[in-house]
Design a protein around this motif. Sequence first.
Motif, PDB file in Angstrom:
ATOM      1  N   UNK A 114       0.811  -1.212   0.000  1.00  0.00           N
ATOM      2  CA  UNK A 114       0.000   0.000   0.000  1.00  0.00           C
ATOM      3  C   UNK A 114       0.848   1.266   0.000  1.00  0.00           C
ATOM      4  N   UNK A 115       2.134   1.154   0.323  1.00  0.00           N
ATOM      5  CA  UNK A 115       3.002   2.341   0.293  1.00  0.00           C
ATOM      6  C   UNK A 115       3.600   2.598  -1.089  1.00  0.00           C
ATOM      7  N   UNK A 116       3.166   1.820  -2.076  1.00  0.00           N
ATOM      8  CA  UNK A 116       3.621   2.043  -3.443  1.00  0.00           C
ATOM      9  C   UNK A 116       4.895   1.314  -3.806  1.00  0.00           C
ATOM     10  N   UNK A 117       5.372   0.459  -2.918  1.00  0.00           N
ATOM     11  CA  UNK A 117       6.551  -0.348  -3.220  1.00  0.00           C
ATOM     12  C   UNK A 117       6.129  -1.796  -3.478  1.00  0.00           C
ATOM     13  N   UNK A 118       7.084  -2.605  -3.876  1.00  0.00           N
ATOM     14  CA  UNK A 118       6.821  -4.018  -4.134  1.00  0.00           C
ATOM     15  C   UNK A 118       7.968  -4.851  -3.578  1.00  0.00           C
ATOM     16  N   UNK A 119       7.657  -6.077  -3.227  1.00  0.00           N
ATOM     17  CA  UNK A 119       8.645  -7.022  -2.717  1.00  0.00           C
ATOM     18  C   UNK A 119       8.713  -8.201  -3.679  1.00  0.00           C
ATOM     19  N   UNK A 120       9.916  -8.580  -4.062  1.00  0.00           N
ATOM     20  CA  UNK A 120      10.134  -9.747  -4.918  1.00  0.00           C
ATOM     21  C   UNK A 120      10.945 -10.752  -4.116  1.00  0.00           C
ATOM     22  N   UNK A 121      10.383 -11.943  -3.889  1.00  0.00           N
ATOM     23  CA  UNK A 121      11.014 -12.922  -2.998  1.00  0.00           C
ATOM     24  C   UNK A 121      11.152 -14.277  -3.668  1.00  0.00           C
ATOM     25  N   UNK A 122      12.294 -14.909  -3.441  1.00  0.00           N
ATOM     26  CA  UNK A 122      12.507 -16.294  -3.832  1.00  0.00           C
ATOM     27  C   UNK A 122      13.628 -16.848  -2.954  1.00  0.00           C
ATOM     28  N   UNK A 123      13.669 -18.144  -2.785  1.00  0.00           N
ATOM     29  CA  UNK A 123      14.605 -18.710  -1.807  1.00  0.00           C
ATOM     30  C   UNK A 123      15.979 -18.986  -2.381  1.00  0.00           C
ATOM     31  N   UNK A 124      16.277 -18.485  -3.577  1.00  0.00           N
ATOM     32  CA  UNK A 124      17.613 -18.646  -4.130  1.00  0.00           C
ATOM     33  C   UNK A 124      18.639 -17.867  -3.332  1.00  0.00           C
ATOM     34  N   UNK A 125      19.879 -17.901  -3.786  1.00  0.00           N
ATOM     35  CA  UNK A 125      20.966 -17.221  -3.080  1.00  0.00           C
ATOM     36  C   UNK A 125      21.734 -16.327  -4.031  1.00  0.00           C
ATOM     37  N   UNK A 126      22.470 -15.387  -3.435  1.00  0.00           N
ATOM     38  CA  UNK A 126      23.296 -14.461  -4.208  1.00  0.00           C
ATOM     39  C   UNK A 126      24.730 -14.542  -3.691  1.00  0.00           C
ATOM     40  N   UNK A 127      25.511 -15.511  -4.190  1.00  0.00           N
ATOM     41  CA  UNK A 127      26.905 -15.635  -3.730  1.00  0.00           C
ATOM     42  C   UNK A 127      27.830 -14.671  -4.469  1.00  0.00           C
ATOM     43  N   UNK A 128      27.430 -13.402  -4.506  1.00  0.00           N
ATOM     44  CA  UNK A 128      28.240 -12.410  -5.200  1.00  0.00           C
ATOM     45  C   UNK A 128      27.947 -12.290  -6.669  1.00  0.00           C
TER      46      UNK A 128
END
Length: 393
Positions: A114-128
Motif C-alpha cells: 500500500x506504500x507504493x513499493x513491491x517485494x520480490x522474494x525467492x529462496x535462491x541465493x546471491x553468492x556475489x
Amino acid sequence: MPLNIPPTTFMRAPGEAPGSFALESAMDELAVALNMDPIELRLRNNSTAPIGKNLQWSSKHLDECFRVGAARFGWAQRTPHGRVDGDWLVGMGTASALFPALRFPATVEIVLRADGTAVVSTSGSDPGTGLLTVLSMIGGESLDITPDRITPRLGDSAYPAGGMSAGSTATASAGTAIMIAAAQVIDDLLALASAPGAPFDGVDVSYAEGCVVGDGRSMPFGELLRALNRESLSATGTSAPGEELTKHSFSSFGAQFCEVRVHRWTREARVSRMLGVFDAGRIINEKAARGQISGGMIWGVSAALHENLEFEANGRPANGDLAGYLLPVNADIPEIDVEFLRYPDTLHNAVGARGVGEIGIVGMAAAVANAIYNATGIRVRHIPITIEDLLVD
C-alpha cells in the motif's frame, strides 16, 4: 583408480574450462599445420548445432564475436611468429568459449504494498553474482516501476523455491518466474480495481507505469490498495524448462583474445592485454555482467600461469597455503576489455538472458597458451605454464 589425494570438486565451468584448453589448443595447432589464421579456421568450421545433435542453436553469433573481437584487438597486426619488443617476445592468441545455457524450475512471489513499493522474494541465493539486483531490475521492469521501489529478498526457505545459483542459471530461472508473477499480480490488481464498490467499479481498466488506468483516470497501485483498505496484494509465478528443449539447443558463446609477453632471457610470461567478446543473450545488469566476465578471465589467467596444487607422497598438499599456492595479484592482470553482443534469446526464456557467470573462464587458458606459442614457438600442452616450460637450449 583410488589415489591417496583429496577428492576434487567443481569451481567455475567445471568441465568446459579444462576441456576447452585441450580443444582450443588443438585448434591452434591445426591452424599452424594448415598455415591458416586461427580465426579463419574457426569461422570456416562454425556450426549451426552441437556435434551429434539435430537441434540447432536457438541463437548463435560466435562468428560475429570473432569478427568484432579481431577488429577491436588489432588481430590484423598479428604475425605467425609474433614480434619482438626489446627483450620481450610478444604473441597473440585466441580461443572460443562456450557454456551451456540452462535454467532450473523457480518460483517467485511478488507483493504489491500500500506504500507504493513491491517485494520480490525467492529462496535462491546471491553468492556475489548480483541476483538481488537482477530481482530489482526485472521486477521493476515487469511491474513498470523504477527498481528502487522494489525490495528483493533471497536466502530464506520460507520464500518460494528459487532453484540454485549454479550453472549460470539464476537470472534466466528467477527472471522468467518474475515476469509470470508480475503478470498475475497485475491481473489480480485490475480485477480488484473494477470490482463492485471499488474505485473503478464497472470500468474497463489497464495498467501502466505502476498505475491502474481507466475512464480518463489514473491511480497508483498503492493508492488503490489504500482505498480498498488493503495492506498488500500478492501473487506467485513459476517457470521451468519446457518444450523448448525439444526444439533447440542453447548455449552462450564468446571469442577470447590475449596478448602475452615472454622475456627472452628470463622466460617470464606476462599477460599484457585481454579481450572477451560474448554472445550471452540480453544483458540485464551491465556492471555486474562485466564483473562476472572479468572475474572469469582473471581466473583463466590464473589457471594458465599460476595455480597448481602439488602433493607429497603421502597425499598431503605440499603447497596448501597462500605462501606456496600461486594466485595472480593486481600486477599480474592488465586492464580487461569486455564487449557484449546484444541478441536477446527469447527462445530460451522470456527474459532473453543467458548466463555469464562461468563463460568468462572457458577459453582464457587456451588463449594464453596459444599466445605463448605465437611469441616463442613453444607449444605447452599442460597448465600452468611455468618458466621451466619455456626454457630453450
